[in-house]
Design a protein around this motif. Structure first.
Motif, mmCIF file in Angstrom:
data_model
loop_
_atom_site.group_PDB
_atom_site.id
_atom_site.type_symbol
_atom_site.label_atom_id
_atom_site.label_comp_id
_atom_site.label_asym_id
_atom_site.label_seq_id
_atom_site.Cartn_x
_atom_site.Cartn_y
_atom_site.Cartn_z
ATOM 1 N N THR A 41 0.600 -1.151 0.081
ATOM 2 C CA THR A 41 0.013 -0.008 -0.056
ATOM 3 C C THR A 41 0.992 1.272 0.116
ATOM 4 O O THR A 41 1.984 1.351 0.495
ATOM 5 C CB THR A 41 -1.066 0.027 1.275
ATOM 6 N N GLY A 43 -0.751 4.205 0.602
ATOM 7 C CA GLY A 43 -1.635 5.245 1.387
ATOM 8 C C GLY A 43 -2.647 5.806 0.805
ATOM 9 O O GLY A 43 -3.027 5.412 -0.430
ATOM 10 N N THR A 44 -3.069 6.819 1.324
ATOM 11 C CA THR A 44 -4.307 7.586 0.865
ATOM 12 C C THR A 44 -3.888 8.902 0.227
ATOM 13 O O THR A 44 -2.948 9.586 0.675
ATOM 14 C CB THR A 44 -5.597 7.863 1.949
ATOM 15 N N GLU A 67 -7.377 5.303 -1.990
ATOM 16 C CA GLU A 67 -6.133 4.547 -1.572
ATOM 17 C C GLU A 67 -5.557 3.856 -2.641
ATOM 18 O O GLU A 67 -6.324 3.152 -3.497
ATOM 19 C CB GLU A 67 -6.930 3.448 -0.298
#
Length: 145
Positions: A41, A43-44, A67
């Motif tokens: 990931t 993140g946003t 995201e």
């Protein structure tokens, strides 16, 4: 006769060992191809949305919050992205300029945006000499307001 027989046996053993190694490599490759790729990931992110010309501005926030998760071809690529998360996110900064609302909401627009993100990350991985690439960019959460 004994010497030739030993040489023949050694040659047969060497050939059998090569075949076994090739079969093991094929089995490992098949196992890896069936496993899901490693994910990381990022993140946003928030993307400002513009209204098309001639459309009155609505009140409130005009943004898309997403995201971003990437699928890597190799664990080394995902590990590098994870350990250099700020640098990876920084590479994506120029892509998050105000964008037309209709463009980012269309299927083709989202696909093009995913490809831009993938290409930017692959460029940095290639520059650093990291094994592996980003195969796919996913938006598990995509909220437009």
């Amino acid at each position: 006769y004994v010497v030739r027989d030993r040489e023949r046996q050694r040659a047969e053993q060497a050939a059998a060992a090569e075949i076994a190694a090739a079969e093991k490599a094929k089995a490992d490759e098949l196992r890896r191809s069936l496993e899901p790729p490693p994910y990381q990931t990022l993140g946003t992110f928030t993307l400002e949305l513009r209204e098309p010309e001639g459309v009155s501005r609505s009140s409130g926030l005009r943004a898309a919050e997403m995201e971003i998760v990437v699928a890597c071809s190799d664990l080394e690529a995902c590990d590098w992205i994870k350990s250099n998360l700020d640098r990876s996110r920084g590479e994506l900064g120029p892509l998050f300029t105000p964008t037309d609302r209709e463009k980012i909401l269309s299927t083709g627009g989202k696909k093009a945006f995913r490809e831009e993100i993938r290409d930017a990350l692959n460029r940095i991985l290639e520059e650093r000499g990291i094994k592996g690439t980003v195969l796919e960019v996913l938006f598990p959460r995509f909220i437009v307001s």
